[in-house]
Design an enzyme around this catalytic site. Structure first.
Site, PDB file in Angstrom:
ATOM      1  N   LYS A 128       0.840  -1.201   0.000  1.00 35.99           N
ATOM      2  CA  LYS A 128       0.000   0.000   0.000  1.00 35.99           C
ATOM      3  C   LYS A 128       0.882   1.260   0.000  1.00 35.99           C
ATOM      4  CE  LYS A 128      -3.798  -2.477   2.200  1.00 35.99           C
ATOM      5  NZ  LYS A 128      -4.582  -2.775   3.411  1.00 35.99           N
ATOM      6  N   GLN A 161      -4.303  -1.752   9.698  1.00 36.50           N
ATOM      7  CA  GLN A 161      -4.328  -3.083   9.083  1.00 36.50           C
ATOM      8  C   GLN A 161      -4.893  -4.104  10.072  1.00 36.50           C
ATOM      9  OE1 GLN A 161      -3.622  -3.479   5.868  1.00 36.50           O
ATOM     10  NE2 GLN A 161      -3.963  -5.683   5.874  1.00 36.50           N
ATOM     11  N   ASP A 176     -10.938   2.607   4.212  1.00 38.32           N
ATOM     12  CA  ASP A 176     -11.262   1.178   4.134  1.00 38.32           C
ATOM     13  C   ASP A 176     -12.773   0.963   4.033  1.00 38.32           C
ATOM     14  OD1 ASP A 176      -9.082  -0.606   4.126  1.00 38.32           O
ATOM     15  OD2 ASP A 176      -8.657  -0.206   6.245  1.00 38.32           O
TER      16      ASP A 176
HETATM   17  N1  GUN Z   1      -6.945  -6.978   6.411  1.00 38.32           N
HETATM   18  C1  GUN Z   1      -7.322  -7.710   5.348  1.00 38.32           C
HETATM   19  N2  GUN Z   1      -7.848  -6.912   4.384  1.00 38.32           N
HETATM   20  C2  GUN Z   1      -7.807  -5.652   4.870  1.00 38.32           C
HETATM   21  C3  GUN Z   1      -8.191  -4.389   4.329  1.00 38.32           C
HETATM   22  O1  GUN Z   1      -8.721  -4.266   3.217  1.00 38.32           O
HETATM   23  N3  GUN Z   1      -7.977  -3.324   5.145  1.00 38.32           N
HETATM   24  C4  GUN Z   1      -7.434  -3.437   6.381  1.00 38.32           C
HETATM   25  N4  GUN Z   1      -7.275  -2.321   7.105  1.00 38.32           N
HETATM   26  N5  GUN Z   1      -7.067  -4.593   6.903  1.00 38.32           N
HETATM   27  C5  GUN Z   1      -7.246  -5.695   6.142  1.00 38.32           C
END
Ligand code: GUN
Length: 292
Positions: A52, A96, A119
């Site tokens: 990311k 995350q 998100d």
């Molecule tokens: N863990 C697995 N997928 C995601 C996501 O799309 N965003 C976040 N913040 N954590 C995750």
């Protein structure tokens, strides 16, 4: 069978975003700024957050990575989020998941300002999504919709089976595909651990979205001839064929399922790349909303 190629589609979308960022900076506005918060040592989470942050740099976004040891207190994490909520130079905040057991994911998500919740996990944003109001759509389902759109796949009237009911993928995906949109207008069945005779349901499906986190769960005998297969799984399995000793496989038995499909996403190189792209689109949107 045609491959739904996440590399091609994500590259195309990233080029569009890059151009928009250039236009912003030429107009004297600030570039989108994403804050990513990583807690602990989960190797998959580290890899996702790394991608990311790298993509932010590629697109001309600003990014800030904050890392904490596994034993960080919930209060310290929440205070940091509040600090970023108040920072006018930050557009998006993501924490995350999963988080260590002593930290409440619900509290963390609810602490993020919904306007910065790129998100799309905050209850306010999930509620808006349910009502089809403008909002941040969770990145994986959003990325899948972008992919279907890119390939011009007409889903109206199709039977769709979504395997998995997580808040992050299965539930929002089911909602998006059932809405009166294109892609959308599907008749959706959401399957989970208590579903009876999943194979019979899958055999009726024109589209299967597999988001269950079990390697090669969807086998060829569960798939109708000509079905569209979207594989959300990213599972590490041991392998003697790679230097690292493991390789990534999806929730679908790709080699045996692919010959039966009209379209299928590979793993890696499919949905995962679209997820990052969708997150970047959400971050750009947050920036545009904030600087209006
Ligand atoms: N863990 C697995 N997928 C995601 C996501 O799309 N965003 C976040 N913040 N954590 C995750």
């Amino acid at each position: 069978m045609q491959l739904l190629d996440g590399k091609v589609v994500s590259q195309h979308i990233k080029e569009e975003i890059k151009k928009q960022v250039q236009e912003l900076t030429w107009a004297g506005k600030r570039a989108p700024h994403l804050v990513a918060i990583l807690v602990g040592e989960n190797p998959a989470s580290k890899a996702y957050v790394g991608s990311k942050v790298k993509t932010c740099a590629e697109l001309g976004f600003e990014s800030t990575l904050v890392t904490y040891e596994t034993n960080v207190s919930e209060d310290e994490l929440l205070e940091k989020i509040i600090e970023f909520n108040h920072n006018k130079n930050v557009d998006g905040i993501l924490v995350q998941l999963p988080l260590p057991k002593h930290i409440s994911e619900d509290k963390v998500i609810e602490t993020i300002d919904p306007k910065k919740d790129v998100d799309g996990f905050h209850p306010v944003n999930l509620g808006k999504m349910m009502l089809s109001l403008p909002t941040f759509v969770p990145a994986t389902p959003f990325g899948i919709m972008l992919m279907l759109q890119h390939y011009g796949i007409k889903t109206s009237g199709m039977n769709c089976v979504v395997i998995g009911r997580s808040n992050i993928v299965g539930t929002p995906m089911s909602l998006l595909l059932s809405r009166n949109t294109e892609p959308g207008n599907c008749t959706v069945t959401m399957c989970h651990s208590k579903t009876k005779d999943m194979k019979a349901l899958c055999l009726e499906a024109d589209i299967i979205v597999a988001a269950i986190g079990k390697p090669k769960f969807v086998t060829a005998d569960m798939v109708k001839e000509g079905a569209i297969i979207i594989d959300v799984g990213i599972n590490r399995i041991e392998s003697t064929e790679t230097k690292s000793g493991f390789r990534l496989v999806g929730d679908v038995d790709f080699d045996n399922v692919a010959p039966k499909c009209s379209y299928i996403t590979p793993v890696p190189g499919g949905v995962g790349l679209m997820t990052i792209c969708a997150l970047m689109k959400n971050t750009l949107l947050a920036n545009l909303n904030a600087t209006k």
